[in-house]
Scaffold this motif. Structure first.
Motif, PDB file in Angstrom:
ATOM      1  N   UNK A 114      37.561  45.471  32.794  1.00 29.29           N
ATOM      2  CA  UNK A 114      38.150  44.976  34.084  1.00 29.29           C
ATOM      3  C   UNK A 114      39.631  44.960  34.187  1.00 29.29           C
ATOM      4  N   UNK A 115      39.987  44.441  33.175  1.00 27.25           N
ATOM      5  CA  UNK A 115      41.775  44.087  33.018  1.00 27.25           C
ATOM      6  C   UNK A 115      42.482  45.612  33.251  1.00 27.25           C
ATOM      7  N   UNK A 116      41.735  46.490  32.578  1.00 26.01           N
ATOM      8  CA  UNK A 116      42.375  47.781  32.460  1.00 26.01           C
ATOM      9  C   UNK A 116      42.389  48.361  34.097  1.00 26.01           C
ATOM     10  N   UNK A 117      41.268  48.277  34.520  1.00 21.27           N
ATOM     11  CA  UNK A 117      41.178  48.959  35.715  1.00 21.27           C
ATOM     12  C   UNK A 117      42.120  48.211  37.038  1.00 21.27           C
ATOM     13  N   UNK A 118      42.134  46.787  36.550  1.00 17.67           N
ATOM     14  CA  UNK A 118      43.135  46.161  37.622  1.00 17.67           C
ATOM     15  C   UNK A 118      44.703  46.191  37.364  1.00 17.67           C
ATOM     16  N   UNK A 119      45.040  46.695  36.188  1.00 17.43           N
ATOM     17  CA  UNK A 119      46.256  46.758  35.660  1.00 17.43           C
ATOM     18  C   UNK A 119      46.773  45.439  35.623  1.00 17.43           C
ATOM     19  N   UNK A 120      45.998  44.689  34.571  1.00 17.87           N
ATOM     20  CA  UNK A 120      46.192  43.187  34.342  1.00 17.87           C
ATOM     21  C   UNK A 120      46.286  43.232  32.647  1.00 17.87           C
TER      22      UNK A 120
ATOM     23  N   UNK B 251      42.659  35.503  38.874  1.00 17.19           N
ATOM     24  CA  UNK B 251      41.930  35.594  39.872  1.00 17.19           C
ATOM     25  C   UNK B 251      41.793  37.043  40.244  1.00 17.19           C
ATOM     26  N   UNK B 252      42.443  37.919  40.148  1.00 18.11           N
ATOM     27  CA  UNK B 252      42.415  39.277  40.557  1.00 18.11           C
ATOM     28  C   UNK B 252      41.405  40.153  39.604  1.00 18.11           C
TER      29      UNK B 252
ATOM     30  N   UNK C  44      35.512  41.472  38.935  1.00 17.57           N
ATOM     31  CA  UNK C  44      34.269  41.209  38.314  1.00 17.57           C
ATOM     32  C   UNK C  44      33.209  40.773  39.454  1.00 17.57           C
ATOM     33  N   UNK C  45      33.297  40.086  40.259  1.00 15.50           N
ATOM     34  CA  UNK C  45      32.298  39.681  41.358  1.00 15.50           C
ATOM     35  C   UNK C  45      32.021  40.802  42.328  1.00 15.50           C
ATOM     36  N   UNK C  46      33.119  41.911  42.433  1.00 16.98           N
ATOM     37  CA  UNK C  46      32.638  43.179  43.460  1.00 16.98           C
ATOM     38  C   UNK C  46      31.933  44.116  42.565  1.00 16.98           C
ATOM     39  N   UNK C  47      31.995  44.150  41.191  1.00 16.76           N
ATOM     40  CA  UNK C  47      31.562  45.143  40.377  1.00 16.76           C
ATOM     41  C   UNK C  47      29.986  45.348  40.540  1.00 16.76           C
TER      42      UNK C  47
END
Length: 442
Positions: free
Chosen positions: A368-374, A429-430, A435-438
Motif C-alpha cells: 500500500x505504501x509503495x503504491x501511494x509513494x509513501x 491518512x493517504x 486501504x479503505x478503498x482497496x
C-alpha cells in the motif's frame, strides 16, 4: 526564510487534540464530526435496521466509538477494512474522595492512570476534565462532561536548595509528592470535602448554565491546559498532550471519512488501552465483536460460519504511535530499526507478539505504501529492552481478525507533552484511505 508546513489537516488535528482532554471528550468530538458528515448514531439497546450504503456509528461508555460504512450493495460486503486506535492516555486521575488539606491549601489526592512519565507533570498549568454524575433540582440524574480549560491546579516542584541531589535522579512518590494544589482554603471553617464539592457545583454551573442539586459521582482527571501547537522553525513538529493515541484516532477517522465508500470500512477507538484493555469498552471486551455480529446479520449470513468468513476475509490495522529515535538518546534504539519523524508511518514488529504484525499483514501494508509513494519504516525494540503493546494483539486474539500494528513516530511517549512530525499526518491518512478503498485484501 521560515515557513510552516502547509497541510490543511494539521489545524484540524490541533483543534481535536486541544478539545479532547479525556476519552469522553475525544469520543464526543469524534461523534460530532461523524454527524456533520452524515453518519447516524446507533443505540446498542435498540434493533439496528441497516441499509445499503449505511454510514453509522455507535459508542459504549461514552468513551469508545465504532464507526462504519457499508457499500451500496448487500452482496458487495464480503470483508471489512478496519482501523483501530484508542482514546485514553496516561494521566493523573482524581481519587473518589480527593479533597485534602495541607498547610492551609486544598490539594487533591490522585492516582496514576497508565504509565505516566511523572516528572513532566511538575510546574504545569493544569485544568480539570472528565465525566460527572449529577442530580438536578427535580431529582433527575444526568451525566455531564466537565471541561475546565483554564489553569486551576499545579504540582509545584521542590526547590533544588532543599533537594541538592534531585538532578542525579530521584524516585517520585505518586502518593505523597504528586498532589495538585488547587486553592487556598477559606477561613469559613468548611472542610476540604465541602469546599471541593461546592467548587465542582460552581464549575458545572459555569460550563452548563445550570445549578445542580448534588454531585453523585465523578471520573475526573488533570490535564495540561497548554494548547496543541505546530512548532519547529519550519513547522516540522506537532507538540501536544495525548498524541498517544489521539493522533491515531484523528488519522483513522479522517481516513474513514475520505474513503470512497465502495468497500466496507470500519474505524474503532476503544478506551482503557493504557491499563490493559480489560473492560466492556476496551479492546479485550466484546464491543468490536458485538458490532461485527450485527453487521454480519445485515449481510444476511446470520450464523457463526458466516461471521467467521467475514472476520477472516477482513483485516485490522492497529494504529498506535511508535518510538522515534531521540536525538539525545539514539542508543536506546536498535541501530537498524530507528524510525525518524517526518519519514513516514512505522510498521511495529515484535517476535514475542507484543505487536500483532506478521510477514503477510506487513507485506500488504508495504505494498500500500509503495503504491501511494509513501515511505515506510520499521520499529523493533532492542533485544535487551522490554517492549510495550497495543490493541493489535488483543484484537487479533479476541476477534480472530488478521492484524498488523503500525503507527506514526513520536518523541516523549507518555509525557504530559509529546512530539510528532507534522509531515507524517498526511502520509498515513493517504495510505489508510487507500486501504479503505482497496478492493481485494489478500
Amino acid at each position: 526564510m521560515t515557513h510552516a508546513i502547509a497541510d490543511s489537516r494539521v489545524p484540524a488535528l490541533l483543534d481535536f487534540l486541544s478539545v479532547s482532554p479525556t476519552p469522553w471528550h475525544a469520543t464526543a468530538t469524534m461523534a460530532q464530526r461523524l454527524e456533520r458528515e452524515g453518519y447516524r448514531r446507533l443505540d446498542e439497546t435498540s434493533n439496528w435496521q441497516l441499509v445499503p450504503g449505511e454510514r453509522a456509528y455507535v459508542t459504549r461508555n461514552d468513551s469508545s466509538l465504532i464507526a462504519f460504512r457499508l457499500p451500496d450493495s448487500h452482496t458487495a460486503l464480503t470483508s471489512l477494512r478496519m482501523i483501530g486506535a484508542h482514546t485514553d492516555s496516561p494521566c493523573l486521575r482524581l481519587k473518589p474522595s480527593p479533597a485534602q488539606a495541607s498547610q492551609g491549601w486544598l490539594t487533591l489526592g490522585v492516582e496514576t492512570y497508565g504509565g505516566v512519565l511523572l516528572s513532566t507533570w511538575f510546574d504545569r498549568d493544569l485544568g480539570l476534565a472528565g465525566r460527572v454524575q449529577v442530580r438536578h433540582q427535580d431529582g433527575r440524574r444526568e451525566s455531564l462532561l466537565l471541561t475546565v480549560a483554564r489553569p486551576v491546579a499545579c504540582v509545584p516542584s521542590l526547590a533544588i536548595h532543599l533537594d541538592r541531589d534531585v538532578n542525579s535522579g530521584r524516585a517520585i512518590n505518586a502518593q505523597t509528592q504528586m498532589s495538585p494544589v488547587v486553592m487556598q482554603l477559606p477561613e469559613s471553617g468548611d472542610t476540604p470535602v465541602e469546599v471541593f464539592h461546592a467548587l465542582l457545583i460552581d464549575l458545572l454551573e459555569e460550563q452548563h448554565g445550570v445549578r445542580v442539586a448534588d454531585i453523585i459521582d465523578f471520573e475526573l482527571g488533570l490535564h495540561d491546559v497548554q494548547l496543541a501547537a505546530q512548532s519547529g522553525l519550519r513547522g516540522e513538529l506537532i507538540t501536544s498532550a495525548r498524541l498517544d493515541n489521539l493522533l491515531s484516532c484523528f488519522v483513522g477517522l479522517e481516513a474513514l471519512l475520505e474513503a470512497d465508500g465502495e468497500q466496507g470500512a470500519l474505524f474503532v477507538a476503544t478506551d482503557h488501552e493504557e491499563v490493559g484493555s480489560a473492560s466492556a469498552c476496551g479492546a479485550q471486551g466484546p464491543f468490536l465483536a458485538d458490532v461485527l455480529k450485527r453487521i454480519n446479520h445485515y449481510v444476511g449470513l446470520d450464523n457463526e460460519e458466516g461471521y467467521q468468513c467475514l472476520v477472516q476475509r477482513s483485516l485490522m490495522i492497529s494504529c498506535d504511535n511508535a518510538h522515534a529515535v531521540h536525538p539525545n538518546f539514539a542508543d536506546k534504539h536498535d541501530a537498524g530499526h530507528g524510525p525518524k519523524l517526518n519519514a513516514g508511518p512505522v510498521i511495529k514488529v515484535n517476535a514475542n507478539q507484543r505487536y500483532a504484525t506478521n510477514s503477510v499483514t506487513a507485506s500488504l501494508f508495504r505494498e500500500l505504501c509503495r503504491e501511494q509513494n509513501v515511505p515506510v519504516q520499521t520499529f523493533v525494540s532492542r533485544a535487551d529492552m522490554g517492549c510495550g503493546s497495543t490493541i493489535g494483539p488483543i484484537t487479533a486474539s479476541e476477534v480472530g481478525v488478521p492484524t498488523l500494528d503500525i503507527g506514526l513516530p513520536q518523541w516523549g511517549m507518555h509525557s504530559i507533552r509529546e512530539t510528532a512530525g507534522s509531515h507524517d499526518v498526511a502520509l498515513l491518512i493517504k495510505v489508510l484511505v487507500a486501504f479503505c478503498n482497496r478492493e481485494v485484501l489478500e
